[in-house]
Design a protein around this motif. Structure first.
Motif, PDB file in Angstrom:
ATOM      1  N   ASN A 147      78.438 -40.743 -17.053  1.00 31.47           N
ATOM      2  CA  ASN A 147      77.559 -40.371 -17.529  1.00 31.47           C
ATOM      3  C   ASN A 147      77.359 -40.607 -18.435  1.00 31.47           C
ATOM      4  OD1 ASN A 147      74.759 -38.453 -17.676  1.00 31.47           O
ATOM      5  ND2 ASN A 147      76.512 -37.183 -17.990  1.00 31.47           N
ATOM      6  N   GLU A 148      78.247 -41.090 -20.048  1.00 32.54           N
ATOM      7  CA  GLU A 148      78.068 -40.670 -20.980  1.00 32.54           C
ATOM      8  C   GLU A 148      76.677 -41.728 -21.436  1.00 32.54           C
ATOM      9  OE1 GLU A 148      78.964 -39.170 -24.235  1.00 32.54           O
ATOM     10  OE2 GLU A 148      78.701 -37.236 -22.558  1.00 32.54           O
ATOM     11  N   ARG A 312      80.975 -32.812  -3.309  1.00 31.83           N
ATOM     12  CA  ARG A 312      82.025 -32.169  -3.831  1.00 31.83           C
ATOM     13  C   ARG A 312      82.845 -33.235  -3.956  1.00 31.83           C
ATOM     14  NH1 ARG A 312      83.728 -28.147  -0.294  1.00 31.83           N
ATOM     15  NH2 ARG A 312      85.949 -28.516  -0.579  1.00 31.83           N
ATOM     16  N   SER A 313      82.598 -34.380  -4.673  1.00 26.71           N
ATOM     17  CA  SER A 313      83.159 -35.263  -4.801  1.00 26.71           C
ATOM     18  C   SER A 313      83.856 -35.056  -5.750  1.00 26.71           C
ATOM     19  CB  SER A 313      82.848 -36.741  -4.158  1.00 26.71           C
ATOM     20  OG  SER A 313      83.275 -37.628  -4.652  1.00 26.71           O
ATOM     21  N   ARG A 314      84.758 -35.404  -6.652  1.00 33.57           N
ATOM     22  CA  ARG A 314      85.142 -35.095  -8.334  1.00 33.57           C
ATOM     23  C   ARG A 314      85.038 -36.891  -8.896  1.00 33.57           C
ATOM     24  NH1 ARG A 314      89.959 -31.156  -8.800  1.00 33.57           N
ATOM     25  NH2 ARG A 314      89.800 -29.784  -7.553  1.00 33.57           N
ATOM     26  N   GLN A 316      81.646 -40.106  -9.994  1.00 31.86           N
ATOM     27  CA  GLN A 316      80.850 -40.089  -9.557  1.00 31.86           C
ATOM     28  C   GLN A 316      80.416 -41.398  -8.775  1.00 31.86           C
ATOM     29  OE1 GLN A 316      78.547 -38.110 -11.233  1.00 31.86           O
ATOM     30  NE2 GLN A 316      77.792 -40.792 -12.050  1.00 31.86           N
ATOM     31  N   ARG A 319      80.463 -39.478  -5.498  1.00 32.17           N
ATOM     32  CA  ARG A 319      79.165 -38.136  -5.384  1.00 32.17           C
ATOM     33  C   ARG A 319      77.639 -39.438  -5.327  1.00 32.17           C
ATOM     34  NH1 ARG A 319      81.909 -35.463  -9.670  1.00 32.17           N
ATOM     35  NH2 ARG A 319      80.687 -37.213 -11.269  1.00 32.17           N
ATOM     36  N   PHE A 385      88.352 -38.404 -17.844  1.00 28.19           N
ATOM     37  CA  PHE A 385      86.987 -37.687 -18.059  1.00 28.19           C
ATOM     38  C   PHE A 385      87.366 -36.426 -17.243  1.00 28.19           C
ATOM     39  CE2 PHE A 385      84.737 -41.692 -16.612  1.00 28.19           C
ATOM     40  CZ  PHE A 385      83.996 -41.786 -17.966  1.00 28.19           C
ATOM     41  N   GLU A 386      86.087 -35.846 -17.868  1.00 22.20           N
ATOM     42  CA  GLU A 386      86.965 -34.291 -17.202  1.00 22.20           C
ATOM     43  C   GLU A 386      85.517 -33.895 -16.784  1.00 22.20           C
ATOM     44  OE1 GLU A 386      86.906 -29.873 -20.207  1.00 22.20           O
ATOM     45  OE2 GLU A 386      87.791 -31.836 -20.919  1.00 22.20           O
ATOM     46  N   ASP A 387      85.920 -32.344 -15.726  1.00 20.24           N
ATOM     47  CA  ASP A 387      84.952 -31.982 -14.709  1.00 20.24           C
ATOM     48  C   ASP A 387      84.822 -30.638 -15.867  1.00 20.24           C
ATOM     49  OD1 ASP A 387      84.470 -34.077 -13.096  1.00 20.24           O
ATOM     50  OD2 ASP A 387      85.524 -32.543 -11.405  1.00 20.24           O
ATOM     51  N   GLU A 388      83.589 -30.587 -15.991  1.00 17.01           N
ATOM     52  CA  GLU A 388      82.400 -29.513 -16.848  1.00 17.01           C
ATOM     53  C   GLU A 388      82.486 -28.328 -15.356  1.00 17.01           C
ATOM     54  OE1 GLU A 388      78.051 -31.317 -17.492  1.00 17.01           O
ATOM     55  OE2 GLU A 388      80.137 -32.268 -17.014  1.00 17.01           O
ATOM     56  N   ASP A 389      82.138 -28.840 -14.842  1.00 17.84           N
ATOM     57  CA  ASP A 389      82.211 -27.681 -13.279  1.00 17.84           C
ATOM     58  C   ASP A 389      83.440 -27.093 -12.673  1.00 17.84           C
ATOM     59  OD1 ASP A 389      79.063 -27.199 -14.637  1.00 17.84           O
ATOM     60  OD2 ASP A 389      78.661 -28.117 -13.378  1.00 17.84           O
ATOM     61  N   ASP A 390      84.122 -27.341 -13.068  1.00 18.72           N
ATOM     62  CA  ASP A 390      85.596 -27.154 -12.598  1.00 18.72           C
ATOM     63  C   ASP A 390      86.026 -25.722 -12.347  1.00 18.72           C
ATOM     64  OD1 ASP A 390      85.951 -29.042 -10.799  1.00 18.72           O
ATOM     65  OD2 ASP A 390      86.887 -30.012 -11.064  1.00 18.72           O
TER      66      ASP A 390
ATOM     67  N   SER B  14      70.422 -35.073 -24.468  1.00 22.35           N
ATOM     68  CA  SER B  14      70.675 -36.657 -23.843  1.00 22.35           C
ATOM     69  C   SER B  14      72.493 -36.527 -23.971  1.00 22.35           C
ATOM     70  CB  SER B  14      69.611 -37.239 -23.790  1.00 22.35           C
ATOM     71  OG  SER B  14      69.343 -36.967 -25.304  1.00 22.35           O
ATOM     72  N   ARG B  15      72.449 -36.397 -25.676  1.00 24.68           N
ATOM     73  CA  ARG B  15      73.735 -36.082 -25.905  1.00 24.68           C
ATOM     74  C   ARG B  15      74.313 -35.006 -26.287  1.00 24.68           C
ATOM     75  NH1 ARG B  15      77.084 -40.584 -26.234  1.00 24.68           N
ATOM     76  NH2 ARG B  15      77.712 -40.933 -28.313  1.00 24.68           N
ATOM     77  N   PRO B  20      83.364 -32.183 -24.823  1.00 31.68           N
ATOM     78  CA  PRO B  20      84.248 -32.974 -24.144  1.00 31.68           C
ATOM     79  C   PRO B  20      83.348 -33.915 -23.848  1.00 31.68           C
ATOM     80  CG  PRO B  20      83.798 -31.238 -22.927  1.00 31.68           C
ATOM     81  CD  PRO B  20      83.190 -30.467 -23.858  1.00 31.68           C
ATOM     82  N   VAL B  21      84.061 -35.312 -23.557  1.00 29.47           N
ATOM     83  CA  VAL B  21      84.019 -36.758 -22.468  1.00 29.47           C
ATOM     84  C   VAL B  21      83.195 -35.985 -20.792  1.00 29.47           C
ATOM     85  CG1 VAL B  21      83.965 -38.790 -21.956  1.00 29.47           C
ATOM     86  CG2 VAL B  21      84.800 -38.265 -23.982  1.00 29.47           C
ATOM     87  N   ARG B  22      82.076 -36.314 -21.158  1.00 32.80           N
ATOM     88  CA  ARG B  22      81.914 -35.593 -19.133  1.00 32.80           C
ATOM     89  C   ARG B  22      81.472 -36.607 -18.188  1.00 32.80           C
ATOM     90  NH1 ARG B  22      76.867 -34.096 -19.526  1.00 32.80           N
ATOM     91  NH2 ARG B  22      76.449 -34.981 -21.131  1.00 32.80           N
ATOM     92  N   SER B  23      82.481 -36.199 -17.317  1.00 33.27           N
ATOM     93  CA  SER B  23      82.127 -36.910 -15.955  1.00 33.27           C
ATOM     94  C   SER B  23      81.123 -37.347 -15.274  1.00 33.27           C
ATOM     95  CB  SER B  23      83.503 -36.606 -15.096  1.00 33.27           C
ATOM     96  OG  SER B  23      82.461 -35.753 -14.076  1.00 33.27           O
ATOM     97  N   GLY B  24      80.134 -36.255 -15.600  1.00 31.91           N
ATOM     98  CA  GLY B  24      78.068 -36.056 -15.222  1.00 31.91           C
ATOM     99  C   GLY B  24      78.481 -35.431 -13.586  1.00 31.91           C
ATOM    100  N   ARG B  25      79.335 -35.032 -13.541  1.00 30.37           N
ATOM    101  CA  ARG B  25      79.346 -34.052 -12.064  1.00 30.37           C
ATOM    102  C   ARG B  25      78.227 -33.056 -12.315  1.00 30.37           C
ATOM    103  NH1 ARG B  25      84.419 -31.280  -9.198  1.00 30.37           N
ATOM    104  NH2 ARG B  25      82.719 -30.787  -6.644  1.00 30.37           N
ATOM    105  N   GLY B  26      78.611 -32.351 -13.461  1.00 30.00           N
ATOM    106  CA  GLY B  26      77.347 -30.962 -13.858  1.00 30.00           C
ATOM    107  C   GLY B  26      75.732 -31.237 -13.987  1.00 30.00           C
ATOM    108  N   PHE B  28      75.470 -34.088 -12.169  1.00 26.26           N
ATOM    109  CA  PHE B  28      75.112 -34.504 -11.107  1.00 26.26           C
ATOM    110  C   PHE B  28      74.671 -33.389  -9.952  1.00 26.26           C
ATOM    111  CE2 PHE B  28      76.155 -35.407  -6.310  1.00 26.26           C
ATOM    112  CZ  PHE B  28      75.910 -36.770  -6.081  1.00 26.26           C
TER     113      PHE B  28
END
Lengths: 390, 641
Positions: A147-148, A312-314, A316, A319, A385-390, B14-15, B20-26, B28
């Motif tokens: 995502n970054e 639900r996938s952890r 990218q 998902r 990576f870190e899941d922010e919504d976990d 955008s940034r 922290p380095v995010r996986s993009g799950r949020g 998504f």
């Protein structure tokens, strides 16, 4: 293959989680979703039985055999690890592009457009395959970028080309309906992968002006060709006629329908292509609004269920893969239903798992297999990576 | 979920430097929810639309379904007609009636068919077809009981309508060939389309559509066919037609006018009688084919409804090949009619001059083989003109030996022999002028004797009657005329109609004159080979050349026994008789070729026929008439059915 450097990180993953127990994974399959898929195919069998004039021949029987194959394939694909899927993404994508090119060269002409290819005696529609190839490819690509780095426009050039290539090839066949579906799937994946909003605005804003500019500079015959694309009802015996017949049949179904095997329009062959594109009309006529809305409900459940699986996938990849497949299924349904109800004038898009046809059935089941793989392997995390919504 | 505090900022961000380095799950999840909302919205809207169509508009649509619905049907276009040069119809359309049965309108189909058969007899073939159709079609689709009803039958069916429930009479169109076998090979015939035709052009699946299968009908298919129209009809829930809403007439096929004079054609046929023969009459100034007859012929109208097996087998197994147009597809050795071409080839190559004399002792020895002249006493010292006049074989053996095959082939091809002529007919065959290379391509060695044999038009040389007529036309006019059959399409006169449009042939005038003089001598001088072809008309003279082509080698033993007489041979071993001619000699206008299969001798069999045909042609003079000689156009119309 080193140009596709993103494969390196997958090797790291391979070491991190060496879990190869098929039986354990088989239990992980979302059997509720599989049940819903079977239910939809069951609806298809019943409808095709009626389309065949109250007989399993010539449609319902063969269709069920294909579904059996498809189901086995779906479960098998579900057990395949995303690591392997990502490795396969590039060859699958390239093969699908190759087949699209091939169909343009030597396509078997079906219904006026070159969409079919004859593969070892089996009729095969490469544009279906191309959708799967594109979803795999983009999911892999965006997975690698993360995502970054989506914020960097240069990173998006390659996936944009990867999307436009099948769109343009399918458009040349010419098959506007499928080309649009592929384009929309690609765009949705860009959106879900985290493309920045300013990028979206920048990209979408000039489209109307660009379109007008290009249209203004076209030759008359090219304009005429676009008009036939957009308004097939001008063709006196073409799609417009079909849509009128379809609406009449739906209307005569009423609230509760004319009764199974008793739809006068469908049974009297007034419905064109009632076993393929217009199968829903048959359902609506015989089972009424009650039956029709139930089928739409089932389609909606499968679509949203697919989206939920994707969320639900952890990782990218899972998902995006899940979202791509769910979107593919949704677009099929939406375009087909809109066409049947006369909302949009395009043809050649079947209702998934219900319409008669092997190519669409098998690719859709393959897609569901990918979706299920995303579910089975949902707990594999993206490293670093870190899941922010976990 | 969306960020609680500032959802839009979160979505737009955008940034973020300190995150922290995010996986993009949020991102998504948020965006997937947007997508899901859209999906649910679209499917919901479709459900609502379905509700509208099925219940709100339902009553209205249900009425449409139950009462009236439009059904669009295509109409077969009328096929263009074919006329001769004076406007006499050679292929026309005739209104015909067919009886249809609506299975849904009768309860006892079998007894209706029985009663129908009492009025119009149905044979077993018909009954089997009706039974098959009844099994395969839906109850609301009409089944054809009988096609091509006569007026009387139609009237009787209408009269008995009360006892024939479900039977109705439909108007269709039949192809009519007023001259039947007279023009069958040229005009050809039409037949119902087969599956391959329909696959190429779906409009051919319309009832009543026909496809040209031979002759002009085949080659001019695209001109004659036309475009289908359409009719929009009201149809009830059972599919029965109740009324007509809109009708778009199709484009009728264009008419074709031929160069043929059907009056002359019938005279030529009369002259040929029951011989197995072919004759072509051509305007030698522009290549217009005025008559082209091939006997025996066949009745083309039988194909429209389908030819019975017995009839087909009879035609196919007949050794006289009635289905083959011998004028363009029949290949014959030209025999002595080839000698003018050999003469011109040798002259052009410089191998001989017209004055050179060779001695004919009655035979010619080469490589230990003896070739005979037809006159075993020989012709003595003769020049080219005399050689043509006597049709001396030895002279042309010598000429062919001197110049070889290549110049003969070059001149022959320039004159229309051994090349495919571009006439508007199918199955036109090119014929052959052999050369050593040609023979080698077929895997054989070329012998010197083959050249000698070709010098008198025997051996491997093969030509068609049309090619012979073209050849003699080009000799007569000195112009490179192209044979053609079409004068006009939809009254638009096409090219080559003017008399001197064709360019000159690539042969020096003096060479042509030598050959013409020789051909004049053949007919008009003492000891010429074809005195029987001399015209009885005052002031008009004809030039010609005989030919007798062996179909079987005559063994030396038989020849030397002295009892050789080809008339004693069985019919199929007798030589073909050929004659080519043009007239008037001083101002050539018409060219005629005649080939009589196994007619024995050109001078005895073909020459008198050619004389009669040429006389008929000159008396009619069709090229210079605007209507049939001695008749008005109306009188020329044959009696219709």
């Amino acid at each position: 293959m080193n140009t596709f450097g993103f494969l390196k990180s997958d090797k790291r993953l391979l070491r991190a989680e060496p879990d190869f127990r098929p039986m354990a994974r088989l239990l992980q399959v979302n059997w509720l979703y599989v049940l819903l898929v079977c239910l939809l195919a069951g609806v298809g069998y019943v409808a095709l039985y009626s389309a065949g004039g109250g007989s399993a021949k010539p449609f319902a029987g063969p269709q069920m055999v294909r579904f059996g194959f498809g189901l086995v394939m779906m479960i098998a694909v579900a057990l395949v690890s995303p690591r392997i899927l990502r490795i396969m993404a590039v060859p699958v994508y390239l093969l699908s592009i190759l087949l699209l090119g091939l169909v343009l060269r030597m396509g078997h002409v079906g219904k006026g457009a070159e969409r079919w290819i004859n593969l070892a005696g089996m009729q095969f529609q490469p544009s279906e395959f191309a959708k799967i190839g594109l979803i795999l490819m983009l999911a892999t690509w965006f997975h690698r970028i993360g995502n970054e780095r989506m914020g960097n426009p240069l990173r998006l050039i390659m996936p944009a080309i990867l999307t436009l290539l099948p769109v343009v090839l399918v458009l040349k066949e010419p098959n506007l309906g499928t080309a649009t579906i592929i384009g929309v799937i690609g765009a949705t994946l860009f959106f879900a992968a985290g493309m920045r909003l300013w990028q979206i605005v920048l990209l979408v804003a000039p489209i109307p002006f660009l379109g007008k500019f290009i249209y203004g500079h076209l030759h008359d015959y090219q304009k005429a060709r676009i008009d036939t694309f957009l308004h097939p009802e001008h063709d006196p015996l073409g799609a417009g006629y079909n849509i009128i017949q379809s609406k009449i049949a739906l209307g005569s179904g009423g609230m509760w329908g004319e009764g199974y095997l008793h739809g006068s329009q469908g049974q009297l062959n007034f419905l064109p292509e009632k076993q393929t594109d217009f199968i829903f009309t048959m359902i609506g006529e015989e089972w009424g609004f009650a039956g029709g809305i139930a089928v739409i409900g089932l389609l909606t459940t499968l679509t949203l269920g697919g989206m939920l699986i994707a969320m639900r996938s952890r990782n990218q990849f899972g998902r995006l893969l899940g979202l791509g497949i769910a979107m593919d299924f949704f677009l099929y349904c939406a375009v087909n239903l809109s066409m049947v109800m006369g909302a949009i004038p395009v043809g050649g898009v079947p209702l998934p798992l219900i319409s008669y046809g092997g190519s669409a059935m098998l690719t859709m089941m393959f897609g569901f297999g990918l979706l299920m793989s995303a579910w089975v392997h949902r707990n594999e995390r993206d490293p670093g990576f870190e899941d922010e919504d976990d | 979920m969306f960020s609680r505090k500032r959802p839009f900022r979160t979505l737009l961000r955008s940034r973020s430097q300190d995150a922290p380095v995010r996986s993009g799950r949020g991102v998504f999840t948020r965006r997937a929810l947007v997508v899901m909302a859209v999906q649910a919205g679209v499917l919901g809207a479709l459900g609502r639309r379905l509700y509208n169509i099925q219940t709100v508009e339902g009553d209205h649509l249900r009425q449409l379904a139950e009462r009236n619905r439009t059904s669009k049907r295509l109409l077969a276009p009328a096929r263009g007609t074919v006329h001769d040069r004076f406007g006499v119809a050679l292929a026309d359309n005739k209104v015909s009636w067919r009886a249809l049965l609506m299975p849904e309108e009768t309860t006892d189909i079998a007894s209706v068919i029985e009663r129908f058969a009492q009025i119009v007899p149905l044979d077993e073939h018909d009954r089997a077809r009706i039974e098959r159709d009844l099994k395969h079609v839906h109850k609301y689709v009409p089944v054809t009981l009988h096609e091509f009803l006569s007026w009387d039958d139609m009237a009787r069916i209408e009269l008995n309508a009360p006892s024939l429930p479900g039977v109705l009479v439909d108007v269709g169109s039949t192809r009519l060939y007023p001259f039947q076998d007279l023009t069958a090979h040229i005009v050809g015939y039409v037949a119902p389309p087969n599956e391959d035709d329909v696959a190429k052009d779906t409009t051919l699946s319309l009832p009543g559509m026909r496809v040209g299968r031979a002759g002009i009908e085949q080659t001019q298919e695209s001109v004659l066919r036309g475009d289908p129209g359409s009719v929009e009809m009201e149809v009830n829930a059972l599919g029965r037609v109740i009324g007509e809403i809109d009708r778009v007439e199709g484009q009728q096929g264009e008419d074709v006018r031929l160069t043929l004079d059907v009056g002359l054609q019938s005279k030529v046929l009369e002259r040929l009688g029951d011989r197995v023969a072919s004759s072509v009459v051509m305007d030698c100034r522009n290549g217009e084919v005025l008559a082209m007859v091939s006997t025996p012929s066949f009745d083309p109208s039988l194909f429209d409804s389908g030819v019975s097996h017995a009839q087909w087998n009879e035609w196919a197994n007949d050794p006289r090949t009635p289905l083959v147009d011998k004028a363009v597809s029949g290949l014959y050795p030209p025999g002595s009619t080839f000698k003018p071409a050999v003469a011109m080839g040798a002259l052009k190559a410089g191998a001989v001059t017209p004055q050179d004399r060779f001695n004919c002792p009655g035979y010619f020895d080469m490589g230990g083989v003896r070739f005979h002249c037809w006159n075993k006493w020989g012709h003595g010292m003769i020049n080219m003109r005399e050689a043509l006049k006597f049709s001396c074989d030895v002279y042309f053996y010598e000429v062919a030996r001197r110049c070889g095959m290549d110049p003969i082939k070059a001149v022959g091809n320039a004159m229309g022999l051994g090349v495919k002529l571009d006439i508007e007919l199918p199955h036109v065959r090119a014929g052959v002028i052999p050369t050593p290379e040609w023979r080698q391509q077929h895997g054989f060695h070329w012998n010197g004797g083959d050249t000698v044999n070709a010098g008198i038009g025997q051996g491997f040389v093969q030509v068609t009657p049309l090619a012979l007529a073209t050849y003699v036309s080009r000799i007569a006019s000195g112009r490179n005329v192209q044979p053609h059959l079409i004068r006009a399409t939809n009254d638009q006169i096409s090219g080559l109609a003017s008399l001197d449009a064709a360019p000159a042939v690539d042969i020096p005038q003096e060479h042509l004159n030598v050959v013409r003089a020789g051909m004049f001598a053949v007919v008009n001088e003492q000891r010429g080979t074809a005195p029987k072809a001399r015209l009885d008309l005052p002031d008009v003279q004809m030039a010609g050349k005989t030919g007798s082509a062996q179909v079987r080698r005559v063994s030396r033993a038989l020849r030397e026994s002295g009892h050789f007489n080809s008339m004693s041979l069985p019919w199929e071993y007798r030589p073909h008789a050929l004659f080519i001619c043009f007239a008037p000699y001083d101002d050539p206008r018409y060219a005629v070729s005649v080939v009589v299969e196994h007619g024995n001798a050109g001078a005895d069999e073909a020459a008198p026929l050619a004389k009669q045909i040429m006389t008929d042609t000159l008396l009619r003079d069709p090229s210079n008439q605007s209507r049939p000689p001695g008749q008005t156009v109306a009188q020329a119309e044959p009696e219709q059915g």
